[in-house]
Design a protein around this motif. Structure first.
Motif, PDB file in Angstrom:
ATOM      1  N   LEU A 186       0.892  -1.232   0.011  1.00 21.53           N
ATOM      2  CA  LEU A 186      -0.067   0.067  -0.088  1.00 21.53           C
ATOM      3  C   LEU A 186       0.826   1.405   0.081  1.00 21.53           C
ATOM      4  CD1 LEU A 186      -2.840  -1.026   2.705  1.00 21.53           C
ATOM      5  CD2 LEU A 186      -2.797  -1.433   0.151  1.00 21.53           C
ATOM      6  N   VAL A 187       1.960   1.004   0.667  1.00 23.91           N
ATOM      7  CA  VAL A 187       2.845   2.479   0.647  1.00 23.91           C
ATOM      8  C   VAL A 187       4.198   2.363   0.184  1.00 23.91           C
ATOM      9  CG1 VAL A 187       3.792   3.995   2.389  1.00 23.91           C
ATOM     10  CG2 VAL A 187       1.616   3.029   3.074  1.00 23.91           C
ATOM     11  N   CYS A 188       4.825   1.545   0.142  1.00 29.48           N
ATOM     12  CA  CYS A 188       6.315   1.453  -0.169  1.00 29.48           C
ATOM     13  C   CYS A 188       6.240   0.746  -1.356  1.00 29.48           C
ATOM     14  CB  CYS A 188       7.301   0.416   0.798  1.00 29.48           C
ATOM     15  SG  CYS A 188       9.030   0.763   0.435  1.00 29.48           S
ATOM     16  N   SER A 197       3.536   9.306   3.394  1.00 31.67           N
ATOM     17  CA  SER A 197       2.402   8.785   4.553  1.00 31.67           C
ATOM     18  C   SER A 197       3.177   7.350   5.212  1.00 31.67           C
ATOM     19  CB  SER A 197       1.391   8.356   3.755  1.00 31.67           C
ATOM     20  OG  SER A 197       1.601   7.846   2.428  1.00 31.67           O
ATOM     21  N   CYS A 198       4.369   7.448   5.346  1.00 31.63           N
ATOM     22  CA  CYS A 198       5.022   6.252   5.467  1.00 31.63           C
ATOM     23  C   CYS A 198       5.444   6.385   7.230  1.00 31.63           C
ATOM     24  CB  CYS A 198       6.235   5.835   4.629  1.00 31.63           C
ATOM     25  SG  CYS A 198       7.123   4.406   5.409  1.00 31.63           S
ATOM     26  N   PRO A 199       4.970   5.249   7.902  1.00 32.09           N
ATOM     27  CA  PRO A 199       5.225   5.438   9.246  1.00 32.09           C
ATOM     28  C   PRO A 199       6.763   5.028   9.741  1.00 32.09           C
ATOM     29  CG  PRO A 199       4.500   3.202   8.667  1.00 32.09           C
ATOM     30  CD  PRO A 199       4.236   4.089   7.556  1.00 32.09           C
ATOM     31  N   VAL A 200       7.690   4.802   8.869  1.00 35.39           N
ATOM     32  CA  VAL A 200       8.901   4.789   9.170  1.00 35.39           C
ATOM     33  C   VAL A 200       9.825   5.725   8.374  1.00 35.39           C
ATOM     34  CG1 VAL A 200       8.949   2.361  10.306  1.00 35.39           C
ATOM     35  CG2 VAL A 200       9.215   2.567   7.634  1.00 35.39           C
ATOM     36  N   GLN A 201       9.252   6.643   7.690  1.00 38.99           N
ATOM     37  CA  GLN A 201       9.908   7.723   6.909  1.00 38.99           C
ATOM     38  C   GLN A 201      11.195   8.120   7.607  1.00 38.99           C
ATOM     39  OE1 GLN A 201       9.634  11.669   6.555  1.00 38.99           O
ATOM     40  NE2 GLN A 201       8.081  11.481   4.723  1.00 38.99           N
ATOM     41  N   HIS A 202      10.927   8.620   8.880  1.00 43.51           N
ATOM     42  CA  HIS A 202      12.140   9.277   9.606  1.00 43.51           C
ATOM     43  C   HIS A 202      13.517   8.108   9.966  1.00 43.51           C
ATOM     44  CE1 HIS A 202      10.035   7.103  12.746  1.00 43.51           C
ATOM     45  NE2 HIS A 202      10.911   6.971  13.383  1.00 43.51           N
TER      46      HIS A 202
HETATM   47  S1  SF4 Z   1      10.182   5.746   3.504  1.00 39.39           S
HETATM   48 FE1  SF4 Z   1      11.167   4.420   3.151  1.00 39.39          FE
HETATM   49  S2  SF4 Z   1       9.946   2.354   3.540  1.00 39.39           S
HETATM   50 FE2  SF4 Z   1       8.615   4.130   3.751  1.00 39.39          FE
HETATM   51  S3  SF4 Z   1       7.544   4.275   1.712  1.00 39.39           S
HETATM   52 FE3  SF4 Z   1       9.338   5.442   1.639  1.00 39.39          FE
HETATM   53  S4  SF4 Z   1      10.936   4.126   0.894  1.00 39.39           S
HETATM   54 FE4  SF4 Z   1       9.572   2.816   1.487  1.00 39.39          FE
END
Ligand code: SF4
Length: 348
Positions: A186-188, A197-202
């Motif tokens: 859904l996101v990556c 909108s990714c929970p682990v972007q940071h």
């Molecule tokens: S921040 Fe990293 S894990 Fe999250 S969607 Fe982007 S590339 Fe994927």
């Protein structure tokens, strides 16, 4: 918060409502995992519904004929999955008293179950601590952790499996595995990751470095084999000749029309001079009614270029090993999608 906790919390509030999640019994989880191998959720969903309606229990699937299973699978492709599904159901019926095995090694030993599927079933159905690594998880791991190893080499696979094992939430392995897969789905995304909108972007290495699209890496491009299929739709009165495939090739045990395969594109005149044509018609009078457009059917490592020739034969014609079937009975037989597409044009 650790990466696995962040992804797990995100999953709790963003996960899609899917029937095998609502009713997570081993049989249904296994069915969904086999159906979703190399298939998108949207495409696989009607098949999951069809299977659970036609074969509500593992015992009913095991007792069904292979033809019935293939018919339910018709159109989904990668038919070895259907063969293995049927064989695995029979193995569970005969060797596990009809109860889905609950330990990793017994699950992994079933036909059609590799490392990923075994880990997915073990964790989702039995909460066992195995990390499931599929294409989505390769992508998520490679980007978050910045793993440059190619995903299509054995050493690369080992690296990813180790990374997945170390990230695994051992208290809630089923939820963790689904969360990783869902984040990838859904996101990556492969081409257009939704990093905002990714929970682990940071804490994502690829995001920080600005190279999200460069990961994951692959070593080699798969080589595509081109094949040229010339199907002969032989009509005798209102019946069409069909036969079950038994070759160790694509589409085993599905039904098809008489087929001449050539290594290169070929015209009808060339086909008519071939040994296969002589074997099919042995000098009998035939009338060509029409020639279809050219079809391109793509499989993972093969491109099938096909054409259909509609041919009329006289009443005294016979063709051994084939059966002559009226059009209103085609739905009793499982055909490859390519042939179904041709049948659909006949209705128009
Ligand atoms: S921040 Fe990293 S894990 Fe999250 S969607 Fe982007 S590339 Fe994927």
């Amino acid at each position: 918060m650790q990466v696995s906790q962040l992804i797990g919390s995100w999953y709790d509030s963003h996960k899609r409502s899917l029937p095998w999640r609502e009713n997570p019994e081993p049989y249904r989880i296994w069915l969904s995992e086999i159906i979703l191998q190399q298939t998108r959720v949207n495409q696989g969903m009607p098949y999951y519904t069809r299977f659970t309606e036609r074969f509500p229990t593992l015992r009913e699937l095991a007792d069904a004929s292979l033809d019935a299973v293939l018919l339910a699978w018709e159109g989904l492709g990668y038919y070895n999955r259907a063969h293995n599904l049927h064989r695995a159901a029979q193995t569970i019926r005969d060797e596990h008293q009809g109860i889905f095995p609950s330990d990793y090694s017994s699950i992994r030993a079933l036909p059609g179950i590799g490392d990923y599927t075994a880990a997915a079933i073990a964790s989702l159905a039995f909460n066992l601590p195995y990390a499931a690594v599929d294409g989505n998880v390769y992508r998520v791991l490679s980007r978050i952790l910045g793993i440059p190893d190619p995903v299509d080499t054995s050493s690369g696979k080992k690296t990813f499996q180790n990374a997945a094992n170390s990230l695994l939430d051992r208290q809630l392995p089923g939820r963790h595995n689904q969360a990783m897969i869902e984040l990838g789905a859904l996101v990556c995304l492969p081409k257009n990751p939704q990093c905002s909108s990714c929970p682990v972007q940071h804490c994502c290495w690829a995001f920080k470095e600005g190279i999200t699209r460069e990961l994951p890496t692959k070593n080699k491009k798969s080589r595509i084999r081109n094949r040229y299929f010339h199907y002969l739709a032989i009509w005798q009165d209102h019946n069409l000749y069909i036969k079950q495939r038994n070759a160790k090739d694509i589409w085993p045990m599905l039904y098809e029309l008489p087929l001449i395969e050539t290594p290169h594109p070929a015209e009808l005149e060339t086909l008519m001079l071939s040994r296969e044509w002589q074997t099919l018609f042995h000098g009998t009078k035939v009338t060509l009614l029409n020639t279809s457009r050219s079809y391109l059917h793509k499989l993972s490592h093969q491109h099938i270029h096909a054409r259909f020739y509609k041919i009329k034969v006289e009443p005294d014609y016979t063709l051994e090993e084939y059966r002559a079937v009226p059009a209103d009975e085609f739905n009793r037989y499982a055909f490859p999608k390519l042939i179904l597409s041709y049948f659909n044009t006949m209705k128009q």
